[in-house]
Each structure stands twice: as structure tokens, then as C-alpha cells.
Design a protein around this motif. Structure first.
Motif, PDB file in Angstrom:
ATOM      1  N   VAL A 150       0.971  -1.161  -0.110  1.00 24.28           N
ATOM      2  CA  VAL A 150      -0.098  -0.083   0.144  1.00 24.28           C
ATOM      3  C   VAL A 150       0.948   1.320  -0.196  1.00 24.28           C
ATOM      4  N   GLY A 156      -6.071   3.882   1.138  1.00 26.89           N
ATOM      5  CA  GLY A 156      -5.911   2.468   0.800  1.00 26.89           C
ATOM      6  C   GLY A 156      -5.256   1.709   1.850  1.00 26.89           C
ATOM      7  N   HIS A 157      -4.165   2.292   2.365  1.00 33.07           N
ATOM      8  CA  HIS A 157      -3.573   1.580   3.702  1.00 33.07           C
ATOM      9  C   HIS A 157      -4.546   1.730   4.708  1.00 33.07           C
ATOM     10  N   GLN A 177       1.457   5.069  -4.697  1.00 37.67           N
ATOM     11  CA  GLN A 177       0.716   3.827  -5.176  1.00 37.67           C
ATOM     12  C   GLN A 177       1.401   3.181  -6.340  1.00 37.67           C
ATOM     13  N   VAL A 194      -4.873  -0.148  -4.140  1.00 39.97           N
ATOM     14  CA  VAL A 194      -4.594   1.155  -4.577  1.00 39.97           C
ATOM     15  C   VAL A 194      -6.047   1.691  -4.848  1.00 39.97           C
TER      16      VAL A 194
END
Length: 272
Positions: A150, A156-157, A177, A194
Motif C-alpha cells: 500500500v 488504501g492503507h 501507489q 490502490v
């Protein structure tokens, strides 16, 4: 001193009264009549491939074409106004634009200021090598991955770290990303999570890591939803949504999504 203060107070009062009256200079319950009579729906956007971007001197993209199709259904034309994204609410409330349509993330703060359609697209997605798609087709599969790449600190993380179904999975933090996608392409990590819009943009470019690495999407995360914004209380909302529903029913919505590699990001295309 007192006289000067009184004068200053009077000036402030005049400007305050003007500002308040300026905010109420039109009736949003008759917004559709206003838009219909001028014959245009002005769309506020920023450049964001693949929803709105320049190609050969022309503004194109999924949301650009969809907005044009909506306008056609309503018997008007779509015009596009590039805006400062931070000032989007001010722009729409001043009637400089009529809709905010640019992969706008739905938040509680925004819902207090404007009306927003039901979500039509979700953003974050798991990306794997095509040969591993079956293995990582769901979250149970992702749970078996030795690591998930990530962008450090990204949404997204947070989507991965905050998912109870993925508790305990090792997270590989990357600087961006593209780096996370490169980890999958090189085989260092079997999975990356992502921005789905970024993936779709790269899918449209033959020399990108998505195509050269034969990367595909599998699991869709619900960390971010996109909606279309109109003025608070605007009666234009029902006409906008009605036109969108017609485009879903006749297949235009799905065809445009496929054209821009966004099919797996759609919400509601098949009544879901």
C-alpha cells in the motif's frame, strides 16, 4: 474614537446585510426551471484521469461523457467549468456551476453543505497478477497473502489496516501507489491495494505497469464512495437521478464505464 467606531459598525452592518441577502438571491426549489430555461447544466470539475481529462485538445472521460448523456436526456446541454476543488461548495452555491461531478468523495461534512446523489462508484481495489486472480478473488484469499503493498498513510492503507477480515496480514508500506503496483509486478508482494481510479487510468495506457505487469483487480474495498453534488434543497436532484436511471436502464452507463475500464467500480448498474 466612538464616532469612528460607530461608522465602522454601520459599514460592517451594511456589508453583512448584503452578504446575507446575496446568499438568498434565488430559490433552490426552482433550480430545475433555472437550469432548463438557460438550456445548460454547468459541471464543475478538475482534471482527473479517467473521469475528466484532456486528449487531443478535447475534454474527455467517463464523467464527461456521462454528464453529456444526462444533459441530452434532459433536453439541455452540458458545459464544463474547471474549478478550484477546495472552493467547490462556494462555486455551486454562487450558481457559477450547477453540479459537482468529478469523482467526489461523499463525506458527512459535504452532506451538510450540499445534496449528494446515492453513491455510483467505489474507489479502492486489490490488484494482483492475472495468473493469481483466482487465488486472491475475495478477502479470504487476501488473508492468505504473505503481504499487501500500500502507499504509506493513504486511504488504501487505512482500508486494509481497518478491515477486520484482514487482521494480522503483513502490510508493506510504499512511498506511493505506483510503487505498490511495482511490488506486485516484480513479485515482491502478491497483492497491492490502490486507488481504483488510478488503476483504471493506467489500464488505458499500454506502456503502464498495469499492462506490462499483467495486473488485474479483484476485491473492491468500500473505503471511499463517489457521488454527484447539487445545491442543498435543489429540485434538480430528482431530474438528475431520473436521467441517470434511464441511462442505466438503456445500457449507456455500463458502456461508458467499460470504455474507461471502470466497470468493476460501478455501484447500482445492475440494481445492486
Amino acid at each position: 474614537m466612538k464616532k469612528r467606531t460607530a461608522v465602522l459598525c454601520a459599514i460592517v452592518a451594511v456589508f453583512t446585510a448584503f452578504a446575507v441577502s446575496g446568499c438568498n438571491k434565488f430559490d433552490v426549489s426552482e433550480d430545475w426551471a433555472y437550469i432548463r430555461d438557460k438550456g445548460t447544466m454547468i459541471v464543475g470539475y478538475t482534471v482527473y484521469d479517467p473521469v475528466a481529462y484532456m486528449e487531443n485538445g478535447e475534454l474527455v472521460g467517463f464523467e464527461v461523457e456521462l454528464a453529456k448523456a444526462v444533459a441530452e436526456k434532459l433536453g439541455i446541454k452540458a458545459e464544463f467549468q474547471q474549478i478550484d476543488w477546495e472552493g467547490k461548495v462556494t462555486e455551486i452555491n454562487a450558481r457559477n456551476i450547477d453540479v459537482i461531478w468529478n469523482a467526489m468523495t461523499i463525506t458527512d461534512e459535504l452532506k451538510e453543505q450540499i445534496d449528494i446523489t446515492e453513491p455510483y462508484m467505489k474507489n479502492f481495489t486489490a490488484v494482483v497478477k492475472e495468473e493469481n486472480a483466482a487465488k486472491y478473488a475475495d478477502k479470504a484469499g487476501l488473508k492468505t497473502a504473505d503481504k499487501i503493498a500500500v502507499e504509506a498513510g493513504s486511504s488504501g492503507h487505512k482500508a486494509v489496516s481497518g478491515d477486520a477480515e484482514l487482521a494480522g496480514v503483513d502490510v508493506l508500506e510504499c512511498t506511493d501507489q505506483i510503487g505498490a503496483l511495482n511490488e506486485v509486478a516484480s513479485g515482491t508482494s502478491p497483492v497491492a491495494v490502490v486507488d481504483g481510479i488510478l488503476y483504471s487510468s493506467l489500464k488505458n495506457k499500454s506502456a503502464s505497469v498495469v499492462n506490462t505487469g499483467k495486473l488485474v483487480t479483484t476485491v473492491q474495498f468500500a473505503e471511499e464512495y463517489f457521488g454527484i453534488g447539487v445545491r442543498k434543497g435543489s429540485d434538480f436532484m430528482e431530474h438528475l437521478v431520473g436521467a441517470l436511471d434511464e441511462l442505466k436502464a438503456d445500457g449507456t452507463y455500463q458502456e461508458l464505464a467499460a470504455k474507461y475500464n471502470l466497470t468493476d467500480k460501478l455501484i447500482g448498474a445492475d440494481g445492486e
